[in-house]
Design an enzyme around this catalytic site. Structure first.
Site, mmCIF file in Angstrom:
data_model
loop_
_atom_site.group_PDB
_atom_site.id
_atom_site.type_symbol
_atom_site.label_atom_id
_atom_site.label_comp_id
_atom_site.label_asym_id
_atom_site.label_seq_id
_atom_site.Cartn_x
_atom_site.Cartn_y
_atom_site.Cartn_z
ATOM 1 N N ARG A 22 0.830 -1.216 0.000
ATOM 2 C CA ARG A 22 0.000 0.000 0.000
ATOM 3 C C ARG A 22 0.859 1.258 0.000
ATOM 4 N NH1 ARG A 22 -3.401 -3.236 3.413
ATOM 5 N NH2 ARG A 22 -2.313 -2.492 5.269
ATOM 6 N N CYS A 43 -6.039 -17.567 15.756
ATOM 7 C CA CYS A 43 -6.878 -17.378 16.946
ATOM 8 C C CYS A 43 -8.229 -18.079 16.806
ATOM 9 C CB CYS A 43 -7.084 -15.889 17.209
ATOM 10 S SG CYS A 43 -5.529 -14.982 17.163
HETATM 11 P P1 FAD Z 1 2.808 -16.533 13.351
HETATM 12 O O1 FAD Z 1 1.479 -15.913 13.133
HETATM 13 O O2 FAD Z 1 2.865 -17.776 14.123
HETATM 14 O O3 FAD Z 1 3.444 -16.760 11.930
HETATM 15 C C1 FAD Z 1 4.731 -17.293 11.786
HETATM 16 C C2 FAD Z 1 4.800 -18.122 10.534
HETATM 17 O O4 FAD Z 1 6.128 -18.198 10.132
HETATM 18 C C3 FAD Z 1 4.339 -19.545 10.731
HETATM 19 O O5 FAD Z 1 3.231 -19.846 9.902
HETATM 20 C C4 FAD Z 1 5.552 -20.395 10.392
HETATM 21 O O6 FAD Z 1 5.200 -21.546 9.670
HETATM 22 C C5 FAD Z 1 6.352 -19.459 9.543
HETATM 23 N N1 FAD Z 1 7.789 -19.731 9.585
HETATM 24 C C6 FAD Z 1 8.571 -19.877 10.691
HETATM 25 N N2 FAD Z 1 9.851 -20.060 10.336
HETATM 26 C C7 FAD Z 1 9.895 -20.042 8.994
HETATM 27 C C8 FAD Z 1 10.935 -20.183 8.056
HETATM 28 N N3 FAD Z 1 12.180 -20.360 8.448
HETATM 29 N N4 FAD Z 1 10.632 -20.120 6.765
HETATM 30 C C9 FAD Z 1 9.364 -19.940 6.340
HETATM 31 N N5 FAD Z 1 8.342 -19.783 7.182
HETATM 32 C C10 FAD Z 1 8.602 -19.839 8.494
HETATM 33 N N6 FAD Z 1 -3.251 -13.990 20.002
HETATM 34 C C11 FAD Z 1 -4.155 -13.070 20.389
HETATM 35 O O7 FAD Z 1 -3.801 -11.908 20.533
HETATM 36 N N7 FAD Z 1 -5.447 -13.412 20.623
HETATM 37 C C12 FAD Z 1 -5.895 -14.674 20.475
HETATM 38 O O8 FAD Z 1 -7.087 -14.970 20.675
HETATM 39 C C13 FAD Z 1 -4.980 -15.675 20.082
HETATM 40 N N8 FAD Z 1 -5.369 -16.943 19.938
HETATM 41 C C14 FAD Z 1 -4.470 -17.873 19.487
HETATM 42 C C15 FAD Z 1 -4.895 -19.169 19.307
HETATM 43 C C16 FAD Z 1 -4.011 -20.117 18.855
HETATM 44 C C17 FAD Z 1 -4.470 -21.519 18.672
HETATM 45 C C18 FAD Z 1 -2.680 -19.751 18.558
HETATM 46 C C19 FAD Z 1 -1.701 -20.770 18.043
HETATM 47 C C20 FAD Z 1 -2.235 -18.470 18.741
HETATM 48 C C21 FAD Z 1 -3.129 -17.514 19.216
HETATM 49 N N9 FAD Z 1 -2.721 -16.196 19.412
HETATM 50 C C22 FAD Z 1 -3.637 -15.272 19.843
HETATM 51 C C23 FAD Z 1 -1.336 -15.776 19.220
HETATM 52 C C24 FAD Z 1 -1.146 -15.163 17.859
HETATM 53 O O9 FAD Z 1 -1.681 -16.003 16.902
HETATM 54 C C25 FAD Z 1 0.312 -14.896 17.631
HETATM 55 O O10 FAD Z 1 0.755 -13.997 18.599
HETATM 56 C C26 FAD Z 1 0.585 -14.310 16.275
HETATM 57 O O11 FAD Z 1 0.111 -15.151 15.278
HETATM 58 C C27 FAD Z 1 2.085 -14.077 16.102
HETATM 59 O O12 FAD Z 1 2.336 -13.645 14.826
HETATM 60 P P2 FAD Z 1 3.736 -13.960 14.134
HETATM 61 O O13 FAD Z 1 3.682 -13.366 12.788
HETATM 62 O O14 FAD Z 1 4.805 -13.561 15.033
HETATM 63 O O15 FAD Z 1 3.782 -15.528 14.055
#
Ligand code: FAD
Length: 839
Positions: A22, A43
């Site tokens: 964007r 989530c």
């Molecule tokens: P993620 O969203 O986990 O994304 C990281 C991605 O990177 C993953 O898909 C992984 O496969 C990929 N990855 C990792 N290493 C590599 C690599 N070397 N190469 C390629 N890809 C890679 N938070 C809330 O605030 N409220 C909620 O209600 C809530 N509920 C949740 C319920 C569940 C079941 C879960 C699992 C989490 C929940 N969370 C919630 C937490 C929230 O989802 C996370 O804080 C958030 O998704 C973090 O974002 P992120 O981008 O850091 O990681």
């Protein structure tokens, strides 16, 4: 044209990618995602397992195709970034299907790899039927296991957000669930007393709870069942296990690239989310951030911060110097019918960091109580003692929790104090709020504390009070007291306190409590203004009782098969085996919106006109009803068939028992005067009172006790003798034959309840008049009304024949409905009673 490469395509990564586009239409944006899906709703995963989110597709917020079409982003799923060459500014990618690797260059690299579930290294964690939940494939595997019909029982290891969401959703699928938690409480952002409210709710929902117990090992029997052994040695058998004991940052890639890593394995970033290599950004669960309240490092794995950080890293790459302002940990989770939320720091964290704080707990309706459906929310507020700056808050309730925590989170973010909360102007109309919003009230109470108007005692200080220095005063009604109270407390209903101050020693500090704190505050102010030392038990009985009570139910828990299978959302057709011969629909009673003891009183009233065997279905929104109705049923001998909660509404099914002596509703309640002597009798719950005194205050006390006992279903007999006979005299002169002495007695003695004087402070009628005015203002029935209520409540009034003879009082002079009897009549009644009061 710049080339931006993003590792991780879910919360943080997808936000960064779309924001970049964007802001810069010409940049090349490539997202690498190890899994098969990008931008999915982590989530929402538990809710699809539970069948609440029906369509799996609804969890896929975007696809590689949609991101390509709408944003021109190159999304490569099933490809893992396995190395970073910072010198060459290129990454190595492995295609997971083929194992093939290739390189991709970057100008800027954003790492958003998230955090993976931690799996404790105990024997058996790799067995089939053991799951973690992070991704769509994880969800699919759990759902398939349940859909196969093999899983009826589950163990959830970990009582955090995801663990409890899984618990609720597994139970939604009809499973029996045991939650195993190593700490003594669930939901670590809460302080213990707030978590205790959640424990109570979990028990109510028939979750089996093993607190202060860890996972030791898992083994599998020949039938495929898992035997989960706990640290305590207890064993739980289950068809599946979900492990959800926290997450660990996925920082190996960054570590091997030589980026700086924090003490707990998180990537270190500056305010612009740049790592120790300024061309590499890191965002989301993998980074260490600052807590804006303390300025100290922290790591808080939540979706909101990850999304904001993604946007912000993109801003910085696009040349906008916007700094990340830290994460204060605002969170909320649904636990069956409760919403549980927190923001900022809790008491445990503040203590650990050596930060001085004070805290109060208030309970307020989510909207005004006269509009249907109101329910109470408990708010713990933590603040600095010097200037009142808000440091944290925790909220538990059925409704209005999200909006309340968001106001308090905003207040913390903007550095507000508790004094500012007093002045917040918050939207109000009866269906939505109160003119004094729950946030204002939290502010009033905390500000009162800082100004010295109230002194606060916490629930866990009660056990260590020195009885030589501190007394405990229960300011609730007799009915509330009878349903449970703090051991060693003195009971004076707040409405009686001004008249009974003399019973309290001025040498002690009086810690006052009521149901939630409001009446205790009134009592505290009365005491202080009369020269007493006083303090308020913050949060009242509603916080104290769940916190000091039993938390786990592991040993006494019985599976779902043992709980009644009545659908309380429908008109209850009472089955023959429950209703006996009276098969039919239950009598419905809506007590929603009434505060304690309103629902209990409404139950009394309805049960009065019911036949033995009939069933009452009562709905209430007072959270204390969950505790009170079992106690009430036990004490009145009625049978509680079912107690359930749906949303804010508690529903109880009560069968009136044949042997129940319950007869009448309660009007008002106070405890006996100190002169009242109590003697215990047999196992019966009947009460007898000897009313010897003809003084107004003592007569009031006796009738209020009598009404209270009658409302508890107890038979009450009152025996009026000597001066007590005056209470029963008719107000008008009755033409009867008397000798001179009898006539003189008649002239000198007060004629009836309205003419009685106070035992103390009558002051030529001024004190008595003042007392009547106060009673009116406080909505306490006057004595004639209390007498009428007692008669309606089937209380037996017996006038002593011998005293009547001595004092020349004739039966015609007494009010209607009074029996004239001798001592034998009275003694027969005492034989059936377990307590006799002499007033
Ligand atoms: P993620 O969203 O986990 O994304 C990281 C991605 O990177 C993953 O898909 C992984 O496969 C990929 N990855 C990792 N290493 C590599 C690599 N070397 N190469 C390629 N890809 C890679 N938070 C809330 O605030 N409220 C909620 O209600 C809530 N509920 C949740 C319920 C569940 C079941 C879960 C699992 C989490 C929940 N969370 C919630 C937490 C929230 O989802 C996370 O804080 C958030 O998704 C973090 O974002 P992120 O981008 O850091 O990681």
């Amino acid at each position: 044209m710049s080339k931006i490469v993003i590792v991780g395509g879910v919360a943080g990564g997808a936000s960064a990618a779309t924001r970049l586009r964007r802001l810069n239409e010409r940049a090349e944006v490539i997202v690498f995602e190890r899994g098969p899906y990008v931008s999915f709703a982590n989530c929402g995963l538990p809710y699809h397992i539970g069948g609440v989110i029906k369509e799996r597709e609804n969890l896929l917020l975007a696809t590689p195709e949609s991101l390509r079409a709408e944003y021109d982003i190159d999304v490569r799923t099933g490809q893992e970034v396995i190395a970073i060459d910072r010198h060459k500014k290129e990454i190595t990618v492995r295609v997971l299907d083929t194992g093939e690797t290739y390189h991709e260059s970057y100008d800027k690299l954003i790492l958003s790899p998230g955090a993976r579930p931690f799996v404790p290294p105990v024997p058996g964690v790799d067995l089939p039927g053991i799951f973690q939940l992070r991704t769509i494939p994880d969800m699919d595997a759990i759902k398939a296991h349940i859909d196969s019909g093999k899983a009826r029982t589950a163990v959830v290891v970990g009582g955090g957000f995801i663990g409890l969401e899984m618990t609720e959703n597994l139970m939604h699928r009809g499973m029996d669930v045991t939650v195993v938690e190593m700490l003594d409480q669930v939901i670590p952002p809460l302080d213990f007393e707030m978590a205790a409210l959640v424990h109570r709710h979990l028990r109510l929902k028939n979750v089996r709870l093993a607190l202060s117990d860890g996972l030791k090992s898992i083994s599998q029997g020949e039938d495929g069942q898992l035997a989960v052994t706990l640290a305590s040695g207890k064993v739980v058998y289950a068809d599946m296990v979900v492990i959800s004991v926290g997450v660990r940052p996925e920082s190996d890639l960054a570590k091997s690239a030589g980026l700086e890593i924090g003490p707990r394995g998180h990537i270190l970033v500056n305010e612009f989310l740049q790592t120790s290599d300024t061309d590499i950004y890191a965002i989301g669960d993998v980074i260490q951030v600052n807590n804006p309240i303390t300025g100290q490092p922290t790591a808080i794995p939540l979706a909101g911060p990850a999304n904001r950080q993604g946007r912000l890293a993109a801003d910085h790459i696009a040349g906008r110097n916007v700094a990340y302002q830290g994460t204060q940990g605002t969170c909320i989770v649904k636990v069956f019918d409760l919403a549980v939320a927190a923001t900022g720091l809790n008491a445990k964290q503040l203590r650990k960091q050596g930060i001085a704080f004070r805290s109060t707990i208030t309970q307020s309706p989510d909207h005004t109580t006269y509009y249907p459906g109101a329910s109470h929310i408990a708010i713990k507020l933590l603040y600095a003692p010097n200037d009142g700056r808000i440091l944290g808050s925790q909220i538990v309730g059925a409704k209005g929790v999200a909006r309340t925590i968001n106001v308090l989170s905003t207040a913390i973010k903007t550095g507000m104090t508790v004094f500012d909360l007093e002045h917040l102007e918050l939207a109000y109309a009866p269906p939505y709020g109160s003119a004094r919003d729950a946030v204002n009230i939290a502010g009033f109470v905390a500000a009162n504390e800082l100004r010295g108007d109230t002194d606060i005692v916490q629930w866990d200080e009660i056990a260590s009070l020195d009885p030589e220095k501190d007394g405990i005063l229960d300011a609730r009604t007799s009915l509330e007291w009878s349903l449970g109270h703090i051991d060693g407390a003195v009971h004076i209903h707040v409405e009686e306190l001004r008249q009974r101050l003399g019973e309290l020693s001025k040498d002690k500090r009086w810690v006052v409590y009521c149901k939630e704190g409001r009446r205790a505050y009134i009592a505290e102010r009365i005491l202080k203004q009369h020269g007493y030392q006083a303090a308020n038990l913050t949060g009242g009985w509603d916080i104290y009782e769940p916190a000091v009570g039993q938390q786990s139910n592991f040993d006494e828990w019985q599976g779902a098969a043992h709980s009644a299978a009545v659908d309380l959302s429908q008109p209850v057709l009472v089955p023959a085996e429950i209703a006996g011969s009276d098969q039919g629909t239950a009598i419905e009673l809506d007590a929603c919106g009434l505060a304690c003891p309103g629902p209990i009183m409404a139950v009394y009233k309805n049960m009065q006109s019911m036949q033995a065997g009939q069933v009452l279905k009562v709905t209430a929104t007072d959270p204390g009803f969950a505790r009170d109705i079992p106690a009430w049923c036990e004490s009145t001998g009625n049978q509680l068939l079912e107690l359930k909660q749906e949303g804010a509404t508690l529903t109880a099914l009560i069968r009136k028992q044949g042997g129940s002596t319950l007869t009448a509703p309660v009007r008002a309640q106070v405890q006996p005067t100190p002169e009242a002597a109590v003697s215990s009798g047999n196992g019966s719950k009947a009460k007898t009172l000897i009313v010897f005194s003809g003084e107004l205050d003592r007569a009031l006390a006796s009738f209020i006790i009598a009404n209270g006992a009658a409302a508890m279903g107890q038979q009450v007999t009152m025996f009026f003798t000597f001066w007590g006979l005056n209470v029963l005299r008719r107000p008008e002169a009755v033409p009867v034959k008397k000798n001179l002495i009898e006539k003189m007695f008649g002239w000198m003695l007060p004629r009836g309840a309205d003419k009685l004087k106070l035992s103390k402070m009558h002051i030529a009628g001024a004190g008595t008049a003042m007392m009547k005015a106060i009673m009116k203002a406080q909505n306490v029935d006057p004595l004639p009304q209390l007498i009428k209520s007692a008669q309606e409540n089937s209380v037996r009034l017996i006038a002593c024949q011998m005293s009547m003879d001595i004092m020349g009082i004739k039966a015609e002079e007494l009010i209607d409905g009074v029996e004239v009897g001798g001592v034998a009549t009275y003694i027969t009644a005492t034989d059936k009673a377990n307590a006799t009061l002499f007033v």
